[in-house]
Structures are given as C-alpha cells and as structure tokens.
Design an enzyme around this catalytic site. Structure first.
Site, mmCIF file in Angstrom:
data_model
loop_
_atom_site.group_PDB
_atom_site.id
_atom_site.type_symbol
_atom_site.label_atom_id
_atom_site.label_comp_id
_atom_site.label_asym_id
_atom_site.label_seq_id
_atom_site.Cartn_x
_atom_site.Cartn_y
_atom_site.Cartn_z
ATOM 1 N N ASN A 10 0.864 -1.177 0.000
ATOM 2 C CA ASN A 10 0.000 0.000 0.000
ATOM 3 C C ASN A 10 0.901 1.227 0.000
ATOM 4 O O ASN A 10 1.462 1.589 1.033
ATOM 5 C CB ASN A 10 -0.891 -0.032 1.252
ATOM 6 C CG ASN A 10 -1.731 1.223 1.399
ATOM 7 O OD1 ASN A 10 -1.779 2.060 0.490
ATOM 8 N ND2 ASN A 10 -2.386 1.379 2.546
ATOM 9 N N LYS A 12 0.102 4.271 -0.421
ATOM 10 C CA LYS A 12 -0.552 5.490 0.089
ATOM 11 C C LYS A 12 -0.298 6.657 -0.883
ATOM 12 O O LYS A 12 -0.265 6.445 -2.083
ATOM 13 C CB LYS A 12 -0.078 5.767 1.513
ATOM 14 C CG LYS A 12 -0.238 4.509 2.378
ATOM 15 C CD LYS A 12 -0.139 4.718 3.840
ATOM 16 C CE LYS A 12 -0.314 3.372 4.535
ATOM 17 N NZ LYS A 12 -0.432 3.462 5.969
ATOM 18 N N HIS A 96 -9.813 0.947 4.032
ATOM 19 C CA HIS A 96 -8.568 1.111 4.804
ATOM 20 C C HIS A 96 -8.841 2.060 5.973
ATOM 21 O O HIS A 96 -9.630 3.000 5.845
ATOM 22 C CB HIS A 96 -7.474 1.665 3.892
ATOM 23 C CG HIS A 96 -6.143 1.706 4.572
ATOM 24 N ND1 HIS A 96 -5.779 2.740 5.397
ATOM 25 C CD2 HIS A 96 -5.126 0.816 4.586
ATOM 26 C CE1 HIS A 96 -4.564 2.487 5.876
ATOM 27 N NE2 HIS A 96 -4.145 1.324 5.399
ATOM 28 N N GLU A 98 -7.333 4.512 7.092
ATOM 29 C CA GLU A 98 -7.162 5.944 6.795
ATOM 30 C C GLU A 98 -8.370 6.489 6.040
ATOM 31 O O GLU A 98 -8.723 7.658 6.188
ATOM 32 C CB GLU A 98 -5.842 6.157 6.022
ATOM 33 C CG GLU A 98 -4.646 6.019 6.967
ATOM 34 C CD GLU A 98 -3.366 5.507 6.337
ATOM 35 O OE1 GLU A 98 -3.231 5.547 5.104
ATOM 36 O OE2 GLU A 98 -2.491 5.040 7.104
ATOM 37 N N GLU A 168 -5.936 -4.937 10.232
ATOM 38 C CA GLU A 168 -4.925 -3.921 10.504
ATOM 39 C C GLU A 168 -5.297 -3.165 11.776
ATOM 40 O O GLU A 168 -6.118 -2.235 11.736
ATOM 41 C CB GLU A 168 -4.844 -2.931 9.340
ATOM 42 C CG GLU A 168 -4.428 -3.568 8.035
ATOM 43 C CD GLU A 168 -3.829 -2.546 7.077
ATOM 44 O OE1 GLU A 168 -2.681 -2.712 6.704
ATOM 45 O OE2 GLU A 168 -4.517 -1.575 6.744
ATOM 46 N N GLY A 174 1.795 2.481 10.729
ATOM 47 C CA GLY A 174 2.730 3.598 10.618
ATOM 48 C C GLY A 174 3.349 4.019 11.941
ATOM 49 O O GLY A 174 3.985 5.070 12.026
ATOM 50 N N SER A 214 2.808 -1.939 10.420
ATOM 51 C CA SER A 214 4.242 -1.965 10.704
ATOM 52 C C SER A 214 4.900 -3.308 10.416
ATOM 53 O O SER A 214 5.787 -3.743 11.155
ATOM 54 C CB SER A 214 4.508 -1.511 12.148
ATOM 55 O OG SER A 214 4.089 -0.170 12.320
HETATM 56 P P1 PGA Z 1 2.405 0.458 7.677
HETATM 57 O O1 PGA Z 1 0.996 0.638 6.918
HETATM 58 O O2 PGA Z 1 3.013 -0.830 7.168
HETATM 59 O O3 PGA Z 1 3.210 1.665 7.284
HETATM 60 O O4 PGA Z 1 2.113 0.385 9.139
HETATM 61 C C1 PGA Z 1 0.131 -0.458 6.701
HETATM 62 C C2 PGA Z 1 -1.141 0.015 6.041
HETATM 63 O O5 PGA Z 1 -1.613 1.109 6.347
HETATM 64 O O6 PGA Z 1 -1.714 -0.698 5.183
#
Ligand code: PGA
Length: 250
Positions: A10, A12, A96, A98, A168, A174, A214
C-alpha cells in the site's frame, strides 16, 4: 487446506510516476519467478497506468487503494471501478483505516464498495481493525465482528470466493508498533469465526486474512509464518524495492 499468501504494497500518497517506474524496474527482477506467494502493488490512481504497464506479463498484480461504489457520476475526486478496469487494475483495497478515519467511510459505505467490486470481478481486500482505545477497553472482538458483519451484508457464500480481508490494528499502522504474532492470530481467529457464522465454514476456511500494521523485513517471518496469517498489507516498508522484496520472501 493451504491458502496462498498475498503480499500487498500500500503505497498510500507516495511516489511520482518516475519513482514508481524506478521501483518496478528494480523490484520485478528481484521477485521474478517467485510463485510461492501472490504479490500486488496498490499505487495512487495517477500512477496506475505506469505501474500496470511496468508489471505487464510479470507475477505482480496492480490495484487501487480505493474505489467509489457508484458506476460513474458527479463524485469529484473519486475513481470508478470502470476507470480502474480500463487501465487493467485487478484488485482494490476497501475501507482502509485511513479512509475510515479521514474520509468518514462507514461500514455501510465499505459494504457498497464491496458489492461494486464483486460485481465487476475485482479482487477486494476489505480492511478492518480496532483503534487503541477499543483494544484497551476490551472491545476488539466486538469491533471486528461489527466491521465484518457490516462489510459483508448481502454477500452470499457463492459471491465470496474473491474476497480477501486485511486485519490492521489501527494503533499499529505507521507507528512501528506491531501486534505480536499471537495477538494478530487471535484477531484473525475472531474474524474467521465471524466469516464462518455469516458464510459457512468452507468459505471461512478458504478466505485469506492478511495482517497489516508496521510489517517490516525483520518481523515478517514471525507474522506471516503463523497458521492464521495469510499474507501482509505493507505500507512504509513497501516503498523500497529491497525491503518489500525481503517481506515477499519472508
Ligand atoms: P504500515 O501501513 O506498514 O506503514 O504500518 C500499513 C497500512 O496502512 O496498510
């Protein structure tokens, strides 16, 4: 029954077309011939044509980070499934955290998007997960059940085969904090049990549930190696060819 793992990137809101092309140039040779797992990249819409063209004929699929549930219409700033399919995108993330957090996506919207994705034969990755307060107040199980029930409303066992779920935990995205492999596996069991309740044991057994939050080269083996974890949705560590390759080859 063995479920084939899916390792998904992903990206982003990162990378220009030139940077995406550079990534593909470096990454594709590193994973050429890797058939143990499926691999998919999720760039922003503006990068899709570049990434699809670069990955054509390879073992790497390409999808969108988001779609709209409508076929087309006056939805400024959105991307339709028809537009995604026209540039040969095959997968999409849905819901997701976000999107839920910053763009007010509800379980109802997630459900509508899932129906649109299935209708158009995309492979949807439905994202679920609890926020920190929910985990700390013992609500993880009920939150996951509500998200799964909401997302899957009106979905039948016959329709469900393409669906992938990504667990998640929002507090792990993140932040550098990961769920321990046992914590993630426990959440995956809750999700799989809920899918079994809604769609039957066969669908639940076959459904892939990815872990995200992460995931890095140094924790990928422990996480994806768990029986219950069928791959990873990777944000930060998917931006560099070397680190994403290390995760793909966990
Ligand atoms: P991250 O993001 O690996 O940077 O924690 C995962 C995601 O948001 O799909």
């Amino acid at each position: 029954m063995a479920r084939k793992a899916l390792i998904a990137a992903n990206w982003k809101m990162f990378k220009t077309p030139a940077e995406a092309a550079d990534f593909a140039k470096a990454f594709l040779p590193l994973v050429a011939g890797h058939t143990r797992d499926e691999i998919a990249l999720f760039p922003s819409p503006v990068l899709l044509p570049t990434v699809v063209a670069a990955c054509k004929g390879s073992n790497v699929a390409v999808g969108a980070q988001n779609i709209h549930f409508a076929e087309e219409g006056a939805y400024t700033g959105e991307t339709s499934v028809g537009q995604l399919k026209a540039v040969d995108g095959t997968h999409t993330l849905i819901g997701h955290s976000e999107r839920r957090q910053y763009f007010a996506e509800t379980d109802e919207i997630v459900n509508k998007k899932l129906h649109t994705a299935l209708k158009h034969k995309l492979i949807p990755i439905v994202c679920v997960g609890e926020v920190l307060e929910e985990r700390e107040s013992g609500k993880t199980e009920s939150v996951l059940k509500t998200q799964i029930t909401g997302a899957f409303a009106g979905v039948t066992a016959e329709m469900a085969a393409p669906i992938v779920i990504a667990y998640e935990p929002v507090w792990a995205i993140g932040t550098g904090k990961t769920a321990t492999p046992d914590m993630a596996a426990d959440a995956h069991k809750i999700i799989r049990a809920e899918v079994a309740k809604l769609l039957g044991a066969n669908v639940a057994t076959a459904m892939r549930i990815l872990y995200g939050g992460s995931v890095k080269p140094d924790n990928a083996t422990a996480l994806i190696g768990m029986e219950e974890i069928d791959g990873a949705l990777v944000g930060g560590a998917s931006l560099k060819p070397d680190s994403f390759t290390a995760i793909v080859k966990y």
